[in-house]
Design a protein around this motif. Structure first.
Motif: not given
Length: 245
Positions: A111-112, A136-143, A145-157, A164-167
């Motif tokens: 999600r973005r 941003l919400t990302c899932r990271h995988f090891a093989g 299996a889901p390895f961890c869930l990332e939920e991030r806020l970025v201050n655009v200012d 414009d980044a392609d995450f």
């Protein structure tokens, strides 16, 4: 030849307990029994080795104490999966953590959303003034299996190019590390029983214990990002190394 008849017992081993221990350990360390492989039940081992259940239990208890197997009530014993390690005081790379386990890494952007910050965003980012925020919400995988869930806020200012980044092509953490230097960071670590969407995205049952690492980074007086990483509790540990002051 039975799978339990060949060598594998350590040199000089003479007792049946040592033989069982050596046989099982050799099959785990060699990779013949990979992580997650079920160890034969105690009753199976007592029949194969023609010994008491107490002797088998002693060997399995020693393997569990050394971290080679995990014993699960009613389910049996399984070859332990390696745990990733992260330094508490470091800004670590998830891809490097997964690589250290010898597993292929991938991630997906779930999600973005770019929006004016909410009251909750303002609290997480410690913002005093109005700002644009990318969630941003990302899932990271090891093989597989889901390895961890990332939920991030970025201050655009604080990081205008992030708009414009392609995450979907590069993980947000790696992108931020390349594009903007940070001067201060803080970590908050806690154990949480995950439920709902978080549990589902990690492939876990509701109520499973997870390790949650929350991090904020600043550049001078300006908050750059606030991120929450949720790791299944049995697959991750944090390490601190320090010297006396």
């Amino acid at each position: 030849m039975s799978e339990f008849q060949a060598g594998g017992a350590p040199a000089g081993a003479t007792t049946l307990h040592q033989r069982i221990l050596g046989d099982l350990e050799a099959r785990i360390v060699s990779g013949e029994w990979p992580p997650g492989h079920r160890i034969p039940f105690e009753v199976e081992l007592t029949e194969r080795y023609r010994c008491s259940r107490m002797t088998v239990n002693k060997a399995l208890t020693q393997l569990a104490a050394s971290g080679l197997i995990e014993r699960r009530r009613k389910a049996g014993s399984f070859v332990a999966r390696p745990r990733s390690e992260a330094a508490v005081l470091a800004i670590h790379s998830i891809e490097a953590e997964v690589g250290a386990l010898g597993l292929p890494y991938r991630f997906d952007l779930v999600r973005r959303q770019e929006q004016p910050e909410t009251a909750a965003d303002r609290l997480r980012l410690r913002l005093d003034d109005a700002s644009r925020v990318i969630a941003l919400t990302c899932r990271h995988f090891a093989g597989e299996a889901p390895f961890c869930l990332e939920e991030r806020l970025v201050n655009v200012d604080a990081v205008p190019p992030a708009a414009d980044a392609d995450f979907a092509r590069e993980p947000p953490g790696a992108w931020l590390t390349r594009h903007i230097p940070w001067t201060v960071a803080e970590h908050h670590i806690q154990a949480v029983a995950v439920r709902g969407e978080t549990a589902a995205m990690l492939g876990l049952d509701g109520g499973t214990a997870c390790l949650v690492v929350e991090r904020r980074t600043w550049r001078g007086e300006q908050t750059v990002t606030a991120v929450r990483f949720t790791y299944p509790g049995d697959r991750h540990q944090l390490v601190a190394r320090f010297s006396p002051s």
